[in-house]
Design a protein around this motif. Structure first.
Motif, PDB file in Angstrom:
ATOM      1  N   UNK A  72      24.771 -56.035 -12.183  1.00 37.79           N
ATOM      2  CA  UNK A  72      25.310 -55.857 -10.835  1.00 37.79           C
ATOM      3  C   UNK A  72      24.748 -54.582 -10.197  1.00 37.79           C
ATOM      4  N   UNK A  73      24.394 -53.598 -11.011  1.00 35.34           N
ATOM      5  CA  UNK A  73      23.810 -52.372 -10.441  1.00 35.34           C
ATOM      6  C   UNK A  73      22.491 -52.671  -9.724  1.00 35.34           C
ATOM      7  N   UNK A  74      21.686 -53.589 -10.291  1.00 36.77           N
ATOM      8  CA  UNK A  74      20.428 -53.962  -9.635  1.00 36.77           C
ATOM      9  C   UNK A  74      20.712 -54.701  -8.326  1.00 36.77           C
ATOM     10  N   UNK A  75      21.759 -55.517  -8.340  1.00 37.06           N
ATOM     11  CA  UNK A  75      22.138 -56.228  -7.112  1.00 37.06           C
ATOM     12  C   UNK A  75      22.515 -55.212  -6.036  1.00 37.06           C
ATOM     13  N   UNK A  76      23.312 -54.237  -6.438  1.00 39.93           N
ATOM     14  CA  UNK A  76      23.756 -53.213  -5.471  1.00 39.93           C
ATOM     15  C   UNK A  76      22.547 -52.470  -4.893  1.00 39.93           C
ATOM     16  N   UNK A  77      21.588 -52.138  -5.763  1.00 39.56           N
ATOM     17  CA  UNK A  77      20.390 -51.419  -5.298  1.00 39.56           C
ATOM     18  C   UNK A  77      19.617 -52.285  -4.298  1.00 39.56           C
ATOM     19  N   UNK A  78      19.532 -53.583  -4.582  1.00 36.45           N
ATOM     20  CA  UNK A  78      18.814 -54.487  -3.681  1.00 36.45           C
ATOM     21  C   UNK A  78      19.508 -54.633  -2.337  1.00 36.45           C
ATOM     22  N   UNK A  79      20.815 -54.705  -2.368  1.00 35.13           N
ATOM     23  CA  UNK A  79      21.592 -54.817  -1.110  1.00 35.13           C
ATOM     24  C   UNK A  79      21.331 -53.588  -0.239  1.00 35.13           C
ATOM     25  N   UNK A  80      21.330 -52.433  -0.898  1.00 37.99           N
ATOM     26  CA  UNK A  80      21.087 -51.190  -0.148  1.00 37.99           C
ATOM     27  C   UNK A  80      19.720 -51.189   0.519  1.00 37.99           C
TER      28      UNK A  80
END
Ligand code: NZQ
Ligand code: ZN
Length: 386
Positions: A72-80
């Motif tokens: 989920x951390x990678x998802x968050x980075x991508x959303x940003x």
């Protein structure tokens, strides 16, 4: 046959050289692109350079290092990144993990809260950025389905995010991009696509069309996996595996059937969540044990059909012997292609079994399985995997 509604809105460009369609597939949706990829296999193979060359008129931003069992951390980075750069289209280049992470990013951009909320409650997805994929590993079917599986290391959860908005708009499927997949990942991929089929096949109500599709895909996976393990550059075998993996997970193989809760996947995701194992390997260990546990008077005919039509086991008056022979042949195939036989070989301990079983049953609706399962049943299956 049950009623169904079916739609796969993904445009597929299949075959050698299909990358020539990338520019059109992407720029249909915009020129500000988030390119998502994994740990570097696409740089080694040269695909990264090919992608950039094809998109030379686009403005490319990158999210690299997406992990197997994407977090989920990678998802968050991508959303940003999408928000910061007003991304118009996401391009995922890699295996299922990269594609899944990208799907979650596409949905996360339109959600004000934390993207993990969407995984916990898929109905919170309202909109998604368009996603284009270039697949490099035949396994999950993410290139042709609406699902993503995301891990949260903080909570030891690995859960599915499924929504109609998450079908890729287009997927480039060039089997030659899978030549460089290792023997280990090729075998794991085969086990995964076969599991997708078996999850749909072992139900109480099916029809001849779906049975035929399922059995053909299982045989395709068995024959062609042996071929690619001998010759990783066997184009035709890689091609058949790639198309088999896409068909195996998008629902087309079980239309009209009774519902399946995908028990082995539910259990495997628990094990992955705690021990970060390779998904297909976990499935190959769990599936034969789940089968043996599910074999009873009510299900035996189904297992006999599987034994006969997939592994050519001769019909016998002793149905249980025949059914068990089919299950043994499946386990033998997984061993032949080099997959571990037990959790012990993966250094998995027994300390979380109760928690994993409880969580799997809570999220899984296992009472609709071919043999309904409660927490104690799942504990037994997990223990049998050691
Ligand atoms: O990260 P890179 O450097 O790209 O390396 C990857 C990774 O280490 C490598 N790889 C991929 N393509 C390659 C390659 N190496 C050499 N040459 C290539 N062409 O393979 C490793 C594994 O990649 P990964 O994407 O993790 O594998 P897979 O495609 O099996 O995806 C597994 C994930 O998908 C989820 C699984 O749970 C797991 O998290 N699933 C997704 C589903 C879906 N979206 O519908 C359904 C499945 O049941 C599954 O749960
Ligand atoms: Zn799977």
């Amino acid at each position: 046959m049950n009623n169904f509604t079916f739609c796969t809105p993904t445009k597929v460009y299949f075959g050698k050289g299909a990358i020539s369609n990338l520019k059109e597939a992407v720029t249909n949706f915009g020129t500000k692109v988030l390119l998502v990829y994994g740990g570097g296999s696409i740089k080694k193979s040269g695909l990264y350079d090919t992608v950039l060359k094809n998109l030379d008129k686009c403005e490319i931003f990158e999210l690299s290092g997406v992990e197997p069992n994407p977090r989920i951390d990678s998802v968050r980075a991508g959303v940003e990144l999408c928000r910061k750069h007003n991304i118009e289209v996401v391009l995922a280049v890699g295996g299922g993990s990269v594609l899944d992470c990208s799907k979650a990013i596409c949905a996360g951009v339109f959600y004000e809260g934390d993207a993990w909320d969407l995984v916990l409650d898929n109905s919170k997805v309202t909109e998604a950025l368009p996603l284009v994929t270039v697949l490099t590993l035949s396994a999950t079917g993410s290139e042709f389905d609406f699902g993503a599986v995301i891990s949260n290391l903080q909570t030891n959860e690995k859960l599915a995010l499924c929504h109609d908005k998450l079908f890729p708009k287009a997927s480039i499927l060039d089997p030659s991009y899978t030549f460089s997949v290792s023997a280990y990942q090729s075998a794991a991929g085969a086990a995964d696509m076969m599991s997708h089929i078996m999850e749909q096949y072992f139900v109480l109500g099916s029809n001849i069309i779906s049975d035929g599709l399922c059995e053909a895909i299982l045989k395709t996976a068995i024959v062609n996996t042996k071929k690619v393990l001998k010759d990783p550059n066997d184009y035709d075998a890689r091609a058949q595996l790639m198309w088999a993996s896409s068909l195996a997970c998008n629902g087309i193989c079980s239309l009209g059937n009774t519902k399946s809760p995908w028990v082995c996947h539910g259990i495997e995701h628990e094990v992955s969540a705690y021990y970060d194992i390779t998904h297909g390997v976990g499935l190959a260990i769990i599936t034969p044990h789940w089968m043996r546990y599910s074999l009873n008077e009510q299900t035996v005919d189904r297992f006999c059909q599987f034994a006969a039509n997939v592994f050519n086991v001769p019909y016998s008056d002793d149905k249980f012997k025949m059914a068990n022979e089919g299950i043994d042949k499946l386990a033998q195939f997984f061993n032949e292609i080099g997959i571990a036989k037990s959790f012990s070989e993966l250094n998995i301990g027994k300390e979380h079994i109760e928690d994993m079983a409880k969580h799997a049953v809570e999220f899984g609706c296992f009472d609709t399985a071919i043999r309904p399962l409660n927490v104690a049943d799942v504990v037994t299956i997990l223990n049998n995997c050691f």
